[in-house]
Design an enzyme around this catalytic site. Structure first.
Site, short mmCIF file in Angstrom:
data_model
loop_
_atom_site.label_atom_id
_atom_site.label_comp_id
_atom_site.label_asym_id
_atom_site.label_seq_id
_atom_site.Cartn_x
_atom_site.Cartn_y
_atom_site.Cartn_z
N ASP A 38 -3.75 5.13 -1.15
CA ASP A 38 -2.67 5.47 -0.09
C ASP A 38 -1.55 4.71 -0.27
O ASP A 38 -0.31 5.09 -0.19
CB ASP A 38 -3.49 5.03 1.40
CG ASP A 38 -3.59 3.71 1.55
OD1 ASP A 38 -4.30 3.11 0.51
OD2 ASP A 38 -3.83 3.50 2.58
N ASP A 177 -5.74 3.57 7.02
CA ASP A 177 -6.48 3.38 8.31
C ASP A 177 -5.88 3.67 9.52
O ASP A 177 -6.48 4.21 10.28
CB ASP A 177 -6.87 1.85 8.20
CG ASP A 177 -7.73 1.40 7.00
OD1 ASP A 177 -8.31 2.56 6.23
OD2 ASP A 177 -7.80 0.12 6.55
#
Length: 389
Positions: A38, A177
Site C-alpha cells: 500500500d 487499514d
C-alpha cells in the site's frame, strides 16, 4: 457482542455523567493478499472482521476532547484541541494519540470540529496485526463527522485517519487499514488500488464453496513504531529512486530481473522483489476469484508468505509454524497477514478440516513452547457505520 460492548451506554453515562448522542463502530481487518504494497502505491485485498471498535460520543462546546477506553488503564484523558501537536512535537498521551490525531487531522484539513467526550470499547485484538489502531481511528473519525455534520465520504475519512497515524502518531503506514475499516462491505473482499483509491467489492462467500478462512492470532505482539517498519519503507523508496520510478508499483513483473540487476544493495533488492511479485499475486487472486476458482487461491497465499518471510523478513517463528502446520494438515494455503513481526496468520481450508487444523496448531505451539494461539473464523463483515439512531 461482548458484555462490555453491550454495556457501553451505561459506561458513558457513568464516566461523563450525561447521555451520549450516538454510537459508532469500525471493524478490524485481515488482508487476504497484498502486504506492504500500500505504501508503494500498489494493490491490496482486505476484508473486514466482525470484531468492532465501538465509540459512544457527545459534543462539547469548550474545545476540550475527553477520551476513555474500557480496554486501557489510566481513566479519562483530557486534551485541549487548540493545544494538540504530533507525537514528534511532544504529545505523550499513549493510546489517546490515535483519537487525538484524528481530531487534529480533521482540524488541520480545515474542518470545523469542536470538543467531544468519547468512550471506546473494542473486541479487536491489539498487537495481533488485525488493525486495531485503524479501527480506533476510523470509529473516531466517523463519530466526529456525524456529530459536526462534516459530510465526508468514506475514502476521505480514511485519508484523514491515515494522516493521523502517519503525521500525528508517527507510524509511516499506507492506507490499507483505514480504507478497509471505512469501506469494506459484508460478504465481500475489497480490491483496492492504493494509488488512486479505485476499489471494487468482490463477492467472498466461502461457505457456499465449503471453505473457511481462519485467523490464527499467535499472541506475539508487534509494534510498528519501533523502526523496522519504517526501515522497510525507506528501502522501498530507495529502490524506486534507483529505478527512476514514482513507486515500486510501476516496476513491471516482466522487467523485474532487469530492474533487480540495477540495484546494488542486496536488502533493497529483496524488498523490491517482494513488492513487485506481491502486486502480481493480488492480480492472480482477483482473477481467480472472478473466475470462480477460489480453491486455487490457496497456493498464492502460501507463496506470499514465503516472500514476506524470505524477501521482506517480517515473519517470525510462530507465524512460520502456523503456515507449515496448516499446509501439512491439508489446508489449501496460509500466510501471515498484517505488517508482520508477530501478529496473525490466515489459513484457507475446507470446512471439514477446521477442527483438525485447529487442534494441530494448538499441539504444535505447545510442543514448541509457545503460548496457545487464538483461532477464529474470518467472516467478511461490514465496514464503519453508525450503530444507534
Amino acid at each position: 457482542m461482548s458484555a462490555t460492548t453491550a454495556g457501553g451506554a451505561f459506561r458513558f453515562r457513568e464516566i461523563y455523567e450525561r447521555e451520549p448522542e450516538g454510537a459508532w463502530g469500525a471493524p478490524g481487518r485481515v488482508n487476504l493478499i497484498g502486504e506492504h504494497t500500500d505504501y508503494n502505491e500498489g494493490f491490496v485485498m482486505p476484508l473486514a472482521l466482525p470484531h468492532l471498535c465501538r465509540v459512544e460520543a457527545a459534543r462539547r462546546d469548550d474545545g476540550v476532547l475527553r477520551v476513555h477506553s474500557s480496554d486501557q488503564p489510566g481513566g479519562v484523558v483530557e486534551l485541549t484541541l487548540d493545544g494538540l501537536a504530533p507525537v514528534a512535537e511532544g504529545f505523550a498521551g499513549g493510546w489517546a494519540a490515535y483519537p487525538a490525531g484524528v481530531a487534529w487531522s480533521l482540524r488541520t484539513a480545515g474542518h470545523r470540529v469542536g470538543g467531544a467526550d468519547l468512550h471506546f470499547e473494542s473486541t479487536v485484538p491489539t498487537g495481533a496485526g488485525l488493525s486495531s489502531s485503524a479501527a480506533l481511528e476510523v470509529s473516531t473519525g466517523l463519530a466526529l463527522d456525524d456529530l459536526y455534520g462534516l459530510g465526508l465520504d468514506r475514502p476521505s475519512l480514511a485519508e484523514v485517519c491515515r494522516r493521523a497515524e502517519n503525521e500525528f502518531v508517527g507510524v509511516p503506514s499506507g492506507i490499507l487499514d483505514q480504507m478497509a475499516a471505512a469501506c469494506c462491505t459484508e460478504g465481500h473482499a475489497l480490491y483496492l488500488d492504493t494509488r488512486d483509491l479505485q476499489r471494487r467489492q468482490v463477492p467472498f462467500d466461502l461457505a457456499l464453496e465449503g471453505l473457511r478462512l481462519l485467523v490464527v492470532d499467535t499472541r506475539v505482539t508487534h509494534e510498528l513504531g519501533d523502526g523496522a517498519y519504517a526501515e522497510r519503507r525507506r528501502g522501498c523508496e530507495a529502490g524506486a529512486a534507483a529505478l527512476g520510478v514514482r513507486a515500486l508499483r510501476d516496476v513491471p513483473l516482466d522487467g523485474l530481473d532487469e530492474a533487480l540487476g540495477r540495484i546494488e544493495d542486496p536488502v533493497v533488492r529483496r524488498y523490491v522483489h517482494h513488492v513487485v511479485t506481491e502486486n502480481d499475486r493480488v492480480r492472480q487472486v482477483i482473477a481467480l476469484l472472478d473466475a470462480g476458482e477460489t480453491r486455487a487461491v490457496g497456493p498464492v497465499l502460501t507463496a506470499g508468505h514465503r516472500s514476506l518471510r524470505d524477501d521482506f523478513a517480517v515473519s517470525c517463528p510462530e507465524l512460520d509454524l502456523v503456515v507449515e502446520v496448516a499446509v501439512d494438515r491439508g489446508a489449501l494455503g496460509a500466510r501471515m497477514t498484517g505488517g508482520g513481526f508477530g501478529g496473525s496468520a490466515i489459513v484457507l481450508l475446507d470446512e471439514v478440516l477446521v477442527d483438525d487444523v485447529r487442534e494441530a496448531l494448538v499441539l504444535a505451539f505447545a510442543e514448541a513452547g509457545y503460548a496457545e494461539p487464538e483461532v477464529f473464523e474470518a467472516v467478511p463483515s461490514a465496514g464503519a457505520r453508525r450503530l444507534t439512531p
